[in-house]
Write a protein that holds these residues in place. Structure first.
Motif, mmCIF file in Angstrom:
data_model
loop_
_atom_site.group_PDB
_atom_site.id
_atom_site.type_symbol
_atom_site.label_atom_id
_atom_site.label_comp_id
_atom_site.label_asym_id
_atom_site.label_seq_id
_atom_site.Cartn_x
_atom_site.Cartn_y
_atom_site.Cartn_z
ATOM 1 N N ARG A 1 9.878 8.990 22.596
ATOM 2 C CA ARG A 1 9.269 7.805 23.216
ATOM 3 C C ARG A 1 8.603 6.929 22.153
ATOM 4 O O ARG A 1 8.653 5.706 22.205
ATOM 5 N N LEU A 2 7.972 7.605 21.208
ATOM 6 C CA LEU A 2 7.286 6.880 20.141
ATOM 7 C C LEU A 2 8.280 6.026 19.352
ATOM 8 O O LEU A 2 8.052 4.841 19.094
ATOM 9 N N ILE A 3 9.404 6.631 19.029
ATOM 10 C CA ILE A 3 10.398 5.917 18.227
ATOM 11 C C ILE A 3 11.015 4.786 19.047
ATOM 12 O O ILE A 3 11.229 3.676 18.546
ATOM 13 N N ALA A 4 11.237 5.059 20.332
ATOM 14 C CA ALA A 4 11.822 4.020 21.181
ATOM 15 C C ALA A 4 10.867 2.834 21.327
ATOM 16 O O ALA A 4 11.296 1.706 21.549
ATOM 17 N N ALA A 5 9.554 3.104 21.225
ATOM 18 C CA ALA A 5 8.566 2.039 21.413
ATOM 19 C C ALA A 5 8.417 1.169 20.180
ATOM 20 O O ALA A 5 7.798 0.103 20.235
ATOM 21 N N ASP A 6 8.965 1.594 19.050
ATOM 22 C CA ASP A 6 8.863 0.803 17.833
ATOM 23 C C ASP A 6 9.691 -0.469 17.999
ATOM 24 O O ASP A 6 10.875 -0.385 18.339
ATOM 25 N N THR B 1 -1.531 8.141 9.903
ATOM 26 C CA THR B 1 -1.123 6.808 10.325
ATOM 27 C C THR B 1 -0.631 6.809 11.761
ATOM 28 O O THR B 1 -0.252 7.842 12.309
ATOM 29 N N HIS B 2 -0.680 5.611 12.366
ATOM 30 C CA HIS B 2 -0.084 5.443 13.688
ATOM 31 C C HIS B 2 1.191 4.615 13.561
ATOM 32 O O HIS B 2 1.835 4.316 14.545
ATOM 33 N N ASP B 3 1.503 4.251 12.311
ATOM 34 C CA ASP B 3 2.545 3.262 12.066
ATOM 35 C C ASP B 3 3.839 3.962 11.664
ATOM 36 O O ASP B 3 3.932 4.569 10.605
ATOM 37 N N LEU B 4 4.850 3.867 12.533
ATOM 38 C CA LEU B 4 6.131 4.528 12.257
ATOM 39 C C LEU B 4 6.736 4.035 10.948
ATOM 40 O O LEU B 4 7.328 4.808 10.199
ATOM 41 N N GLY B 5 6.576 2.729 10.689
ATOM 42 C CA GLY B 5 7.155 2.155 9.469
ATOM 43 C C GLY B 5 6.585 2.820 8.230
ATOM 44 O O GLY B 5 7.310 3.129 7.278
ATOM 45 N N VAL B 6 5.270 3.057 8.233
ATOM 46 C CA VAL B 6 4.627 3.711 7.094
ATOM 47 C C VAL B 6 5.171 5.125 6.947
ATOM 48 O O VAL B 6 5.524 5.568 5.849
ATOM 49 N N ALA B 7 5.260 5.855 8.060
ATOM 50 C CA ALA B 7 5.753 7.228 8.003
ATOM 51 C C ALA B 7 7.176 7.262 7.455
ATOM 52 O O ALA B 7 7.524 8.109 6.635
ATOM 53 N N ARG B 8 7.966 6.289 7.889
ATOM 54 C CA ARG B 8 9.365 6.257 7.454
ATOM 55 C C ARG B 8 9.434 6.009 5.949
ATOM 56 O O ARG B 8 10.168 6.671 5.224
ATOM 57 N N ARG B 9 8.651 5.034 5.469
ATOM 58 C CA ARG B 9 8.714 4.690 4.052
ATOM 59 C C ARG B 9 8.178 5.809 3.164
ATOM 60 O O ARG B 9 8.645 5.999 2.054
ATOM 61 N N LEU B 10 7.156 6.515 3.644
ATOM 62 C CA LEU B 10 6.566 7.559 2.806
ATOM 63 C C LEU B 10 7.514 8.748 2.659
ATOM 64 O O LEU B 10 7.582 9.382 1.611
ATOM 65 N N GLY B 11 8.225 9.065 3.730
ATOM 66 C CA GLY B 11 9.132 10.207 3.657
ATOM 67 C C GLY B 11 8.379 11.518 3.526
ATOM 68 O O GLY B 11 7.285 11.668 4.054
ATOM 69 N N VAL C 1 0.833 -1.211 0.000
ATOM 70 C CA VAL C 1 0.000 0.000 0.000
ATOM 71 C C VAL C 1 0.863 1.254 0.000
ATOM 72 O O VAL C 1 0.576 2.211 -0.724
ATOM 73 N N THR C 2 1.946 1.261 0.789
ATOM 74 C CA THR C 2 2.787 2.464 0.781
ATOM 75 C C THR C 2 3.405 2.674 -0.598
ATOM 76 O O THR C 2 3.496 3.809 -1.073
ATOM 77 N N ARG C 3 3.754 1.582 -1.257
ATOM 78 C CA ARG C 3 4.323 1.711 -2.603
ATOM 79 C C ARG C 3 3.298 2.357 -3.548
ATOM 80 O O ARG C 3 3.613 3.241 -4.333
ATOM 81 N N LEU C 4 2.063 1.894 -3.402
ATOM 82 C CA LEU C 4 0.985 2.424 -4.239
ATOM 83 C C LEU C 4 0.825 3.930 -4.036
ATOM 84 O O LEU C 4 0.710 4.708 -4.988
#
Lengths: 274, 319, 478
Positions: C244-249, C203-213, C185-188
């Motif tokens: 804290r958010l990043i540490a919790a990932d 989003t609540h998902d750090l991974g998604v935020a990171r990939r989207l840039g 989905v992020t690729r799309l």
């Protein structure tokens, strides 16, 4: 509803407490009249009096008199007691039967469930009024016949809803968790099933009582229910209809009483379902 | 949803069970006939002058009142399974013929009432459901609650008193001319419409609040396009299923309304049959109505399946 | 880069209460904008205010400018004409947002037909092209219930875009999807940006935020606490909450060396085979669980992770194989922690009463409840509440407390944190593993997140079938 993603408090389910309270107040009014009228205005609902034929209200009968000079106050109170009593008895017995079979079917599953569902569906195929009519042709005592017939009609709804609710709950993690913790069937019924079933029973009970009262009156009205001279709401209407021009209020009295009772019951039921 | 064959098999076993139930009830009804009933029936058939012990005995034999209960029940069910309903003990005519005579009048009345209720109920309900909480919705709630508190016989009584007695516009009873349809059909239709409007309203409100309805809006569709493309079909299953259950309510209504308006239909005849303890007539009529319910609901199942071909439990298998 | 949408001082109110404080942002072509935050942060409300989809009862203020038009957000009527034409809304949980009775093609074609004014023949052809472009030719005639979660997401994407909208707003587009689908989905979304569109993602998902840039704004309690280029914010967070958010990932949890369990196994499974709906989930699976051991189970949706746990607990029957428990262990010492914490308690019962019931049933020591409450950092006030009145993280810890009263030797935790926020997830998972080490309880933990498992479990069992090769796991077994 998942916990993570709810970004705002969800709007609470629409509850209409006012409907339930209005309904309860109307029912209390009807019940108070039915029970207190014989104490305050004692009269024999069957005693005829030539002097009082279609007479206007007086101190002894604030609702006036019918075409045979009988006290409408006494007759209405007696008719209401009869209908309410049969309705209450039928609701109680059908709830007991329907919930018991429903819990059994959902709990045991398999052929017990299939057989119970099939029997319920067979009863469902017979319009309730016809079932009551046939039972009243089998059982000679009419109130008893109504009670049995109405029980056979009303248990189906209890059964269907109980079965659906209980199967849903039994499949949910809550019951599984309680079983793993070592709790037995009685605990599961008391803590998991009953709290979810109880509100439904009240709603169904109110609807069921309304159905019962409607059927008793309808059968009385078409002369296949209670027999004269017993005071009964539908019978009173059909008896007073020919005298509508002379004494319109006499006809309005049982009509209004029936409407208020049914409205009260419907409001109590609706308030819970909203 | 079960596979098709299984669903039809289930309906078939329901039909058998309905027949069994009707057979049992009417057999009990016959067993409960008072002792002199054969005499009374004979009198009803041949006139009081002509009746004698022989005629009563003939009736008793005809009804199987002289045999042991279990054997009689067996024969009774056998006749029922062969759809041999016997003859009416009051008119002496075959039950099948009697029913055929009366069914037409009842179907006309029921059809008119259903059509009228479907013109009123669902459209009002859909409009109210589209604007849940709006003025139409609130008005509908009040009106339908009030109407549900008026049993159909009472609605008939009120309409007779107002329209026939007070205003003198329409005849209170009778059959044959179009004017005779108005009051009984309207009486039935009002009760049915009150409920079908609520059912349509709840279904529509649920669909209108669904994520896919909102998504349709975000796609750029107008309200009319939304209703046509995503509204009507999605409330279809609820409405069709309700139609099947409404049959019971319609039958009860028809029985009472025909009796009140002296409509020469199956319901009127049934009330007379019960009153006169005409067991074969009762059996034939009730069985017909019960099987009618099963047949209608089989059709409803198939229609619902056509509208919504999804299997039950689909869409759950996602994390 | 051209600015496609500009939002100025957007705020959200419920009556007098301000739910989102004024925020300004701009969406430009070719650069994603992401709102990151947890439950209740107001990120969805902010996006809904901008695109005009706030639920009834909430009011917005501020101004949005797009396509040369200025909209006053206090009025609710301005947005309708923009939906589908300028703004495409990608809804949460698309399998619920597609009409359940309509085939995929028709749901896409109606945007082409009604919004762009094509004839139905042209619209259907356009829908088929859209589907082909997403690799979904075979889905054209399927209803949503015949689509997988990832396919439904792509169909919804095509439907949202069919009217020609250049600005895409995606509200939690990866909710409910497992890792593989998430990256799809992020690729799309990124393809859309590369083609010159603008993108606002919630989003609540750090991974998604990171990939989207692109541009990132972090929200907390209705305020944007930090914003800037995504790479910079995530690499050098300035606000304490972002840290804290990043540490919790799970990806940033410390690596703990695996510790093999010791002693006689509490549970042994041999040759387990299970099929569901005609599909073999696993075959000949064997497993020994020793006291204090933490074993992870990984696999994509529907691979039988939960079923395996149920078989081990005796709640489901295997087709073949057997499960033996350690000798002399009471049945209630084998327990389960559920994915959806509220559903594991009686709904209408105060939590304290539920615990008391358990203490009475097994004649336990009730004095342990306060001790465990403080160990699990729970407030005693919670005991008077019902399950629905307690947060998910607290409820999951209460569920753990309830089990610990029984001194479990084996605990099956079925995705115990998948419905919790990131920070809560870290906390609950941490407590769970600590308790397992302290009490010598064997813990079998299911997750769809390989990072979480490889950082909390001693070994990980992958249930992925060979054709759907899973991500690389640290201690692959089975």
């Amino acid at each position: 509803m998942s916990i993570t993603q709810v970004d705002m408090p969800l709007p609470a389910a629409r509850v209409r407490p006012w409907a339930r309270w209005t309904g309860a107040a109307l029912l209390a009014l009807v019940l108070a009249f039915a029970l207190l009228a014989p104490v305050i205005f004692p009269a024999d609902p069957l005693r005829q009096s030539l002097r009082h034929i279609l007479a206007a209200p007086d101190a002894a009968s604030p609702l006036g008199y019918d075409h045979l000079g009988r006290s409408l106050t006494a007759r209405l109170a007696s008719a209401l007691r009869l209908s309410l009593m049969i309705a209450a008895a039928a609701v109680a017995s059908s709830a007991l039967l329907g919930v018991a079979v429903g819990v059994l079917a959902a709990w045991r599953g398999g052929w017990v469930d299939r057989a119970a569902s099939l029997v319920a569906d067979a009863f469902l195929a017979l319009p309730g009024l016809l079932l009551v009519l046939i039972v009243s042709a089998i059982v000679p005592v009419t109130p008893l016949a109504f009670w049995i017939g109405l029980t056979l009609v009303l248990w189906i709804e209890y059964f269907r809803l109980t079965r659906a609710t209980v199967s849903r709950l039994l499949a949910a993690p809550g019951v599984q968790a309680s079983r793993l913790l070592g709790f037995g069937p009685f605990y599961i019924f008391r803590r998991h099933l009953w709290p979810e079933l109880a509100p439904m029973l009240l709603t169904l009970g109110a609807f069921g009582a309304a159905t019962a009262i409607m059927m008793i009156a309808a059968l009385g009205f078409v002369s296949v229910g209670m027999r004269p001279p017993t005071p009964e709401l539908g019978l009173m209407m059909v008896e007073l209809l020919p005298y509508y021009r002379e004494a319109p209020m006499a006809l309005v009295i049982p009509v209004a009483a029936t409407f208020v009772t049914l409205l009260g019951l419907n409001l109590v039921a609706k308030g819970g379902r909203a | 949803m079960r596979p098709l064959t299984q669903a039809i098999l289930y309906r078939a076993s329901q039909a058998v069970l309905v027949a069994l139930l009707v057979g049992m009830l009417t057999f009990l009804m016959m067993q409960a006939l008072p002792g002199d009933m054969a005499f009374r029936i004979a009198a009803g058939r041949y006139g009081y002058d002509a009746v004698n012990a022989e005629a009563a005995e003939a009736v008793r034999r005809e009804l199987g009142l002289d045999r042991p209960a279990l054997a009689a029940f067996g024969t009774w069910l056998w006749d029922l399974m062969r759809l041999d309903f016997g003859t009416s003990v009051i008119s002496g005519a075959p039950v099948m013929d009697e029913i055929r005579h009366q069914l037409g009048a009842s179907l006309q009345l029921a059809g008119a009432a259903l059509a009228l209720s479907f013109l009123i109920g669902p459209p009002v309900g859909i409009l109210a459901g589209l604007r849940a909480g709006g003025w139409l919705d609130r008005t509908l709630l009040v009106v339908s609650t009030a109407l549900r508190s008026v049993p159909q016989f009472l609605m008939g009584l009120i309409l007779i008193v107002l329209v026939s007695i007070q205003l003198g516009w329409l005849p209170a009873a009778g059959y044959g001319r179009p004017v005779h349809f108005v009051l009984p059909a309207l009486t039935l239709a009002l009760g049915l419409a009150a409920v079908s409007a609520r059912v349509a309203r709840d279904a529509m409100a649920a669909v209108a609040a669904s994520p896919y309805y909102a998504f349709g809006r975000w796609k750029g569709l107008s309200e009319g396009q939304l209703l046509r493309r995503h509204g009507l079909r999605n409330i279809g299953v609820t409405l069709v299923t309700y139609l099947g259950l409404q049959f019971a309510m319609l039958v009860e209504g028809v029985v009472v309304i025909e009796a009140i308006f002296s409509w020469p239909g199956i319901g009127h005849a049934l009330v007379h049959a019960i009153f006169g303890r005409d067991v074969p007539m009762v059996q034939g009529t009730v069985l017909l109505l019960g099987l009618g319910f099963v047949a209608l609901n089989t059709a409803v199942d198939l229609t619902a399946r056509w509208i919504d071909p999804r299997g039950r439990g689909a869409g759950e298998a996602r994390s | 880069m051209s600015e496609l949408l500009k939002a100025t001082d957007v705020s959200v109110h419920a009556g007098a209460e301000m739910l989102v404080e004024p925020v300004s942002l701009a969406l430009t072509a070719g650069r994603p904008f992401t709102l990151l935050g947890e439950t209740g942060s107001g990120k969805s409300l902010l996006a809904q205010a901008i695109i005009g989809t706030l639920p009834a009862g909430l009011a917005a203020a501020g101004q949005v400018t797009l396509a040369g038009r200025a909209l006053d957000l206090a009025r609710r009527d301005g947005h309708r004409a923009l939906w589908g034409r300028l703004i495409g809304v990608l809804p949460q949980e698309p399998w619920l947002s597609l009409d359940p009775l309509m085939p995929a093609r028709a749901q896409i074609a109606e945007g082409h037909a009604f919004v762009r004014g094509l004839s139905w023949a042209e619209a259907n052809a356009a829908a088929d092209r859209d589907l082909a472009g997403l690799g979904l030719q075979e889905a054209a005639d399927r209803r949503p219930d015949q689509l997988s979660g990832g396919m439904a997401q792509r169909v919804a994407f095509a439907a949202a875009r069919a009217g020609g909208a250049r600005i895409v707003v995606a509200d939690e587009p990866t909710k409910g999807l497992d890792i593989g689908r998430r990256d799809e989905v992020t690729r799309l979304l990124l393809d859309e940006v590369a083609a010159g569109g603008a993108l606002l993602t919630i989003t609540h998902d750090l991974g998604v935020a990171r990939r989207l840039g692109g541009e990132l704004a972090v929200m907390l309690k209705g305020r944007v606490v930090e914003r800037g280029p995504a790479a910079e914010v995530l690499a050098h967070p300035r606000h304490d909450y972002t840290r804290r958010l990043i540490a919790a990932d799970p990806a940033s949890w410390p690596q703990v060396p695996p510790r093999p369990g010791t002693g006689a196994p509490v549970l042994r499974a041999e040759g387990l085979s299970v099929s569901r709906g005609g599909r073999r989930l696993f075959d000949g699976l064997g497993l020994d669980l020793q006291p204090g051991e933490i074993v992870g189970i990984w696999g994509p949706s529907g691979c039988g992770k939960s079923t395996l746990g149920d078989v081990l607990l005796g709640l489901a029957r295997p087709d073949q194989g057997r499960v033996t428990r350690g000798a002399g262990l009471a049945p209630q010492r084998f327990q389960k922690l559920y994915q959806d914490p509220p559903s594991a308690f009686p709904r209408c019962l105060a939590l304290g009463r539920a615990l008391d019931d358990l203490v009475r049933l097994h004649r336990l020591d009730g004095a342990r409840i306060p001790q465990l409450m403080s160990r699990l950092r729970l407030s005693p006030a919670l005991l008077a509440r019902r399950p629905a009145e307690v947060s998910g993280g607290e409820l999951q810890r209460l569920a753990l407390l309830r089990l610990l009263l029984l001194d479990p030797v084996f605990l099956f935790a079925d995705e115990p944190t998948s419905r919790l926020d990131l920070i809560t997830q870290a906390e609950v998972t941490g407590l769970l593993t600590e308790v397992a080490r302290e009490t010598g309880m064997a813990l079998l933990i299911v997750s769809h997140d390989p990072e979480l498992l490889s950082r909390s479990a001693d070994r990980v069992i992958s249930l992925a079938s060979p054709e759907t090769a899973g991500p690389r796991l640290r201690h692959q077994a089975a």
